[in-house]
Structure formats: structure tokens, C-alpha cells
Design a protein around this motif. Structure first.
Motif, PDB file in Angstrom:
ATOM      1  N   LEU A  96      -4.853  30.191  -2.699  1.00 16.02           N
ATOM      2  CA  LEU A  96      -4.904  30.729  -4.054  1.00 16.02           C
ATOM      3  C   LEU A  96      -5.621  32.075  -4.005  1.00 16.02           C
ATOM      4  O   LEU A  96      -6.787  32.140  -3.666  1.00 16.02           O
ATOM      5  N   GLU A  97      -4.910  33.119  -4.317  1.00 14.96           N
ATOM      6  CA  GLU A  97      -5.488  34.467  -4.326  1.00 14.96           C
ATOM      7  C   GLU A  97      -5.726  34.878  -5.772  1.00 14.96           C
ATOM      8  O   GLU A  97      -4.829  35.397  -6.434  1.00 14.96           O
ATOM      9  N   LEU A  98      -6.903  34.627  -6.244  1.00 14.27           N
ATOM     10  CA  LEU A  98      -7.210  34.928  -7.630  1.00 14.27           C
ATOM     11  C   LEU A  98      -8.267  36.011  -7.689  1.00 14.27           C
ATOM     12  O   LEU A  98      -9.355  35.848  -7.162  1.00 14.27           O
ATOM     13  N   ASP A 124      -0.980  35.383 -14.193  1.00 13.66           N
ATOM     14  CA  ASP A 124      -0.760  35.345 -12.743  1.00 13.66           C
ATOM     15  C   ASP A 124      -1.446  34.131 -12.120  1.00 13.66           C
ATOM     16  O   ASP A 124      -0.861  33.447 -11.273  1.00 13.66           O
ATOM     17  N   ALA A 125      -2.671  33.877 -12.530  1.00 11.13           N
ATOM     18  CA  ALA A 125      -3.417  32.734 -12.001  1.00 11.13           C
ATOM     19  C   ALA A 125      -2.715  31.423 -12.361  1.00 11.13           C
ATOM     20  O   ALA A 125      -2.596  30.520 -11.519  1.00 11.13           O
ATOM     21  N   ARG A 126      -2.257  31.327 -13.604  1.00  9.77           N
ATOM     22  CA  ARG A 126      -1.542  30.111 -14.029  1.00  9.77           C
ATOM     23  C   ARG A 126      -0.291  29.898 -13.194  1.00  9.77           C
ATOM     24  O   ARG A 126       0.007  28.764 -12.795  1.00  9.77           O
ATOM     25  N   GLU A 127       0.435  30.968 -12.913  1.00 13.11           N
ATOM     26  CA  GLU A 127       1.665  30.846 -12.117  1.00 13.11           C
ATOM     27  C   GLU A 127       1.347  30.391 -10.700  1.00 13.11           C
ATOM     28  O   GLU A 127       2.051  29.548 -10.141  1.00 13.11           O
ATOM     29  N   GLN A 128       0.278  30.923 -10.104  1.00 13.58           N
ATOM     30  CA  GLN A 128      -0.119  30.486  -8.762  1.00 13.58           C
ATOM     31  C   GLN A 128      -0.500  29.011  -8.765  1.00 13.58           C
ATOM     32  O   GLN A 128      -0.114  28.261  -7.856  1.00 13.58           O
ATOM     33  N   VAL A 129      -1.245  28.604  -9.765  1.00 11.08           N
ATOM     34  CA  VAL A 129      -1.664  27.205  -9.851  1.00 11.08           C
ATOM     35  C   VAL A 129      -0.452  26.306 -10.071  1.00 11.08           C
ATOM     36  O   VAL A 129      -0.338  25.249  -9.441  1.00 11.08           O
TER      37      VAL A 129
END
Length: 147
Positions: A96-98, A124-129
Motif C-alpha cells: 500500500l503506497e499511501l 486514491d487510497a480507497r482505490e488501493q485498499v
């Protein structure tokens, strides 16, 4: 003799597989907690974009702080999941690159443009998660389906 060895190998594999499933479930729980906090932060972010003010910004960043903590727990759980999968010769490398959520800028320059940039980072963070949840869920399902 060969049959006993085969049985022991099978039992060891099954034990390691169950440990991997447990680690995957823990990672899913952490990821889902982070997702919930990110969704709450996004809701407050939308309100902030339409003129919520300092109080709204404070609540949004409170949710983001909780999301950060949950994401750190998820990173730890994902590392454990990866280690457990390696024990059964499966590869898993999800990072996870946040980045930061522009907290200082959001307070100093509380305007639509900064709020929009923060909202984009939350998205962006939600999409990665979401991608991480889908991938871990897929692997756990496959492990549970093995006969």
C-alpha cells in the motif's frame, strides 16, 4: 514408510495453509477497517469542499488519522499474510503506497482547491485498499477451496 512421509507432508501443508488463511482474514479485517475510515473521511471531505470550514476539516483529518492507523495495521497484517503464503510456496507482494493527506496545507489554505486535492488523495487510497481487499479475498477463497 513412504505413505507416512506423504501423510506428514500433507498434514504440514494443511497446517501452513490454515495459518495463511488466518493471516489473510486478519489482513482483510484491517483493510476493511481502513476502508471504513477512508469512506467516512471522504464524506467529510465532500462537506469540506462545499464550505464546511475549520470544524469540518478537523473531523475529516480525525477520520484520516484513524485511517492511517488502520492502514499501518493492514500493512503489518499484509506482511504476515505474505510470509504465511511463502510457507506454502505462494507468492504475494502487495504494498500500500499511501502518501500524506496534505494536512498542514488543508488547515493553512482551507479552500476548494486544497480540499479537492485532499479528496483526490482519499479517493486514491480507497482505490488501493479496494484492490487489496479484492486480491486478499481472492487468495483466501482459493486457499479455502483447495481440496
Amino acid at each position: 514408510m513412504g505413505n507416512d512421509l506423504e501423510k506428514t507432508i500433507k498434514q504440514d501443508y494443511e497446517k501452513e495453509k490454515q495459518e495463511a488463511i488466518g493471516a489473510g482474514v486478519r489482513a482483510l479485517d484491517s483493510l476493511k477497517a481502513a476502508k471504513d475510515f477512508l469512506y467516512h473521511a471522504a464524506d467529510w471531505g465532500l462537506l469540506d469542499m462545499i464550505g464546511g470550514g475549520l470544524f469540518t476539516t478537523m473531523i475529516k483529518h480525525s477520520k484520516l488519522d484513524k485511517a492511517r492507523s488502520a492502514l499501518e495495521a493492514a500493512r503489518y497484517d499484509l506482511q504476515n499474510f505474505s510470509k504465511e503464503l511463502a510457507d506454502i510456496d505462494r507468492k504475494f507482494n502487495l504494498n500500500l503506497e499511501l502518501g500524506d493527506f496534505l494536512e498542514l496545507a488543508d488547515y493553512l489554505f482551507d479552500n476548494f482547491f486544497v480540499d479537492y486535492m485532499v479528496q483526490e488523495k482519499i479517493t486514491d487510497a480507497r482505490e488501493q485498499v479496494d484492490r487489496a481487499i479484492a486480491e486478499v479475498d481472492r487468495i483466501v477463497y482459493e486457499l479455502k477451496s483447495e481440496g
